[in-house]
Design a protein around this motif. Structure first.
Motif, PDB file in Angstrom:
ATOM      1  N   TYR A 120       0.822  -1.217   0.000  1.00 41.63           N
ATOM      2  CA  TYR A 120       0.000   0.000   0.000  1.00 41.63           C
ATOM      3  C   TYR A 120       0.850   1.260   0.000  1.00 41.63           C
ATOM      4  CZ  TYR A 120       1.265   0.574   4.917  1.00 41.63           C
ATOM      5  OH  TYR A 120       1.970   0.767   6.083  1.00 41.63           O
ATOM      6  N   GLN A 121       0.197   2.369  -0.341  1.00 41.72           N
ATOM      7  CA  GLN A 121       0.771   3.707  -0.218  1.00 41.72           C
ATOM      8  C   GLN A 121      -0.292   4.599   0.418  1.00 41.72           C
ATOM      9  OE1 GLN A 121       3.885   4.791  -1.234  1.00 41.72           O
ATOM     10  NE2 GLN A 121       4.483   2.752  -1.947  1.00 41.72           N
ATOM     11  N   THR A 122       0.134   5.567   1.216  1.00 41.02           N
ATOM     12  CA  THR A 122      -0.821   6.507   1.816  1.00 41.02           C
ATOM     13  C   THR A 122      -0.600   7.902   1.243  1.00 41.02           C
ATOM     14  OG1 THR A 122       0.623   7.086   3.678  1.00 41.02           O
ATOM     15  CG2 THR A 122      -0.822   5.181   3.960  1.00 41.02           C
ATOM     16  N   PHE A 123      -1.680   8.683   1.178  1.00 39.27           N
ATOM     17  CA  PHE A 123      -1.636  10.017   0.577  1.00 39.27           C
ATOM     18  C   PHE A 123      -2.499  10.980   1.391  1.00 39.27           C
ATOM     19  CE2 PHE A 123      -1.029   6.850  -2.692  1.00 39.27           C
ATOM     20  CZ  PHE A 123       0.107   7.296  -3.350  1.00 39.27           C
ATOM     21  N   ARG A 124      -2.095  12.258   1.378  1.00 42.28           N
ATOM     22  CA  ARG A 124      -2.858  13.294   2.076  1.00 42.28           C
ATOM     23  C   ARG A 124      -3.605  14.219   1.122  1.00 42.28           C
ATOM     24  NH1 ARG A 124      -1.982  14.085   7.470  1.00 42.28           N
ATOM     25  NH2 ARG A 124      -0.335  12.819   8.422  1.00 42.28           N
ATOM     26  N   SER A 125      -3.404  14.032  -0.182  1.00 41.95           N
ATOM     27  CA  SER A 125      -4.111  14.897  -1.134  1.00 41.95           C
ATOM     28  C   SER A 125      -4.497  14.109  -2.370  1.00 41.95           C
ATOM     29  CB  SER A 125      -3.238  16.085  -1.540  1.00 41.95           C
ATOM     30  OG  SER A 125      -2.222  15.669  -2.441  1.00 41.95           O
ATOM     31  N   ALA A 126      -5.569  14.574  -3.031  1.00 40.51           N
ATOM     32  CA  ALA A 126      -6.016  13.946  -4.274  1.00 40.51           C
ATOM     33  C   ALA A 126      -4.953  14.107  -5.354  1.00 40.51           C
ATOM     34  CB  ALA A 126      -7.334  14.579  -4.720  1.00 40.51           C
ATOM     35  N   ILE A 172     -10.291   8.343  -6.304  1.00 40.61           N
ATOM     36  CA  ILE A 172      -9.482   9.344  -5.590  1.00 40.61           C
ATOM     37  C   ILE A 172     -10.239  10.665  -5.505  1.00 40.61           C
ATOM     38  CG2 ILE A 172      -7.395  10.760  -5.757  1.00 40.61           C
ATOM     39  CD1 ILE A 172      -6.086   8.196  -7.069  1.00 40.61           C
ATOM     40  N   ASP A 173     -10.837  11.065  -6.621  1.00 44.37           N
ATOM     41  CA  ASP A 173     -11.579  12.334  -6.646  1.00 44.37           C
ATOM     42  C   ASP A 173     -12.771  12.297  -5.696  1.00 44.37           C
ATOM     43  OD1 ASP A 173     -12.226  14.986  -7.685  1.00 44.37           O
ATOM     44  OD2 ASP A 173     -13.921  13.988  -8.651  1.00 44.37           O
ATOM     45  N   ARG A 174     -13.503  11.174  -5.696  1.00 43.32           N
ATOM     46  CA  ARG A 174     -14.672  11.051  -4.819  1.00 43.32           C
ATOM     47  C   ARG A 174     -14.267  11.144  -3.346  1.00 43.32           C
ATOM     48  NH1 ARG A 174     -17.561   5.618  -6.291  1.00 43.32           N
ATOM     49  NH2 ARG A 174     -18.758   6.186  -4.441  1.00 43.32           N
ATOM     50  N   ILE A 175     -13.189  10.439  -2.997  1.00 41.37           N
ATOM     51  CA  ILE A 175     -12.785  10.356  -1.590  1.00 41.37           C
ATOM     52  C   ILE A 175     -12.069  11.627  -1.127  1.00 41.37           C
ATOM     53  CG2 ILE A 175     -11.224   9.157   0.010  1.00 41.37           C
ATOM     54  CD1 ILE A 175     -11.908   6.546  -1.505  1.00 41.37           C
ATOM     55  N   ALA A 176     -11.041  12.035  -1.882  1.00 37.78           N
ATOM     56  CA  ALA A 176     -10.166  13.120  -1.411  1.00 37.78           C
ATOM     57  C   ALA A 176     -10.433  14.454  -2.094  1.00 37.78           C
ATOM     58  CB  ALA A 176      -8.703  12.726  -1.614  1.00 37.78           C
ATOM     59  N   GLY A 177     -11.092  14.433  -3.264  1.00 35.42           N
ATOM     60  CA  GLY A 177     -11.399  15.673  -3.965  1.00 35.42           C
ATOM     61  C   GLY A 177     -12.759  16.215  -3.563  1.00 35.42           C
ATOM     62  N   GLN A 178     -13.798  15.461  -3.909  1.00 35.51           N
ATOM     63  CA  GLN A 178     -15.168  15.888  -3.596  1.00 35.51           C
ATOM     64  C   GLN A 178     -15.529  15.666  -2.130  1.00 35.51           C
ATOM     65  OE1 GLN A 178     -18.057  14.247  -6.440  1.00 35.51           O
ATOM     66  NE2 GLN A 178     -16.363  13.890  -7.865  1.00 35.51           N
ATOM     67  N   LYS A 179     -14.711  14.874  -1.410  1.00 33.29           N
ATOM     68  CA  LYS A 179     -14.971  14.550   0.011  1.00 33.29           C
ATOM     69  C   LYS A 179     -16.374  13.946   0.187  1.00 33.29           C
ATOM     70  CE  LYS A 179     -11.017  15.669   1.801  1.00 33.29           C
ATOM     71  NZ  LYS A 179     -10.709  16.811   2.637  1.00 33.29           N
TER      72      LYS A 179
END
Length: 430
Positions: A120-126, A172-179
């Motif tokens: 896995y990899q973790t990220f703080r931004s989209a 990614i957009d749904r989770i971290a972009g559009q929240k």
């Protein structure tokens, strides 16, 4: 003794139903409960996450044991607040509940403890997560076998399985972009997609002793054949033949024992239910996630089979005395739960539709209808959530339990009601 169950789902109905059977129990309360828990216990109009009100109720009513069902009140520290008030509670502390409350914390702990899991990899931004996908998968036509996960709690819906680069970028957009899942998407994980069959192995622990419960199999995708978006769970059965004795022992030794030790080393000792969501791969069992409470719907078929006094078990775990319990007794027959859902779930759905046929379904031999998203309006039971009922049956075989459960399902009606038709077919095919 008096017992308070916190929560309003099918799991909490099953807990109240089983706790009520204990000869030691004089009264059961459920906060806030649903139309089904009202049949077993006294509902209390307090939200599961209203920590001060729950603590005050437990004090005022001299509650001997509080059993916390869902993850949200555990993550915000309900058990800690009850402990501080000198009240006995079953469930992990807020620090220990981070195992479910943060997928990033969980994955990092699994890695540190050398417990098998997906890379896995973790990220703080989209932007960073999207760049990772675009850099790693340069050809848009290539398969992109990844799973994108929101870090925080998202009611079982913050996990998106991807097939293509477009799928991954959209997730990614749904989770971290559009929240779409709110603050749960402040961090996210991208991990390799594991191949195999899923299994749920739950254990009760007091931080020292571990009692592993029979393995179950949940059905997360919405539609037959494991198609469609992930849900909170559309049905489960127990035990599952895909976890044989050798696999069961391997899960205990390679997953459950190490995670209890790892939590202790992290100074977050764990008491309560450890739920290991596993993928049984060609390389052995790997952890998909940990939950810190009974699964819903796995709780329903598990408790349908339990013959031991549940209150004795929960109290021993809270008191750190699990080692003093005799071995648990189980009905040897398998059990199965079919979730009936509202039209539109796991997306938007209409509430307030009257449900009929509940008494007729409950009257079928070896069947119990557990309520989840229901409430009473003018004396009538109506749907009040996405997953509405957990129709649970026990039988001489998995196929016999399935037959009884779906017989009961056919008795129940409300506008737009639906369910998967293939719960337990994996067991029949095994």
């Amino acid at each position: 003794m008096k017992v308070l169950v916190v929560g309003s789902g099918g799991r909490e109905h099953a807990l109240a139903w089983k706790i009520k059977q204990s000869p030691r129990v004089t009264q059961v309360f459920v906060a806030p409960g649903n139309a089904g828990t009202a049949l077993e216990a006294t509902n209390v109009d307090i939200s599961a996450t209203d920590v001060p009100a729950i603590v005050q109720f437990a004090k005022d009513n001299q509650i001997d044991l509080t059993v916390v069902g869902p993850e949200a009140p555990l993550v915000i520290g309900l058990v800690d607040a009850l402990d501080e008030a000198g009240l006995k509670a079953f469930g992990p502390s807020a620090a220990a509940a981070e195992l479910e409350g943060s997928k990033v914390f969980c994955k990092n702990l699994l890695h540190t403890a050398d417990i098998p899991t997906a890379s896995y990899q973790t990220f703080r931004s989209a932007a960073d997560a999207s760049r990772y996908i675009n850099d790693r998968y340069t050809d848009p036509s290539d398969p992109v076998p990844v799973v994108v996960k929101a870090d925080g709690l998202a009611a079982g819906k913050g996990v998106i399985v991807c097939e293509t680069r477009a799928d991954a970028l959209d997730a990614i957009d749904r989770i971290a972009g559009q929240k779409e899942f709110g603050a749960a998407g402040n961090e996210l994980i991208i991990e390799e997609r594991l191949v195999g069959q899923e299994a749920s192995v739950l254990a009760i622990t007091d931080g020292e002793t571990i009692i592993t419960l029979p393995a179950a199999q949940d059905h997360k995708p919405a539609y037959d054949g494991d198609l469609g978006p992930n849900t909170g769970g559309m049905g489960a059965y127990c035990p599952t033949p895909i976890v044989d004795e050798a696999m069961y022992e391997k899960i205990e030794s390679d997953v459950l024992v190490p995670i209890v030790h790892a939590m202790k080393r992290a100074r977050k000792p764990f008491k309560g239910v450890l739920y290991a969501g596993l993928m049984l791969t060609a390389a052995g069992p790997k952890v998909l996630e940990f939950n810190v409470r009974f699964g819903d719907p796995e709780c329903q078929p598990l408790l349908m089979r339990l013959k031991s006094d549940l209150v004795d078990i929960l109290e021993a775990a809270a008191d750190g005395k699990l080692s003093e319990l005799p071995p648990l007794e189980w009905d040897e027959r398998p059990s199965l739960c079919v979730v009936m859902a509202s039209e539109g779930y796991p997306g938007d759905y209409e509430k307030g539709r009257e449900i009929t046929g509940l008494a007729e379904a409950d009257a079928i031999a070896d069947v119990k209808v557990f309520h989840a998203g229901t409430t009473l309006v003018d004396g009538k039971v109506v749907n009040n959530g996405g997953r509405v009922l957990g129709v649970t049956a026990i039988g001489s075989s998995v196929s016999a339990a399935k037959l009884q459960a779906y017989k009961a399902v056919q008795k129940i009606r409300w506008q737009g009601a639906w369910c998967r038709k293939d719960i337990s077919d994996k067991a029949l095919n095994a």
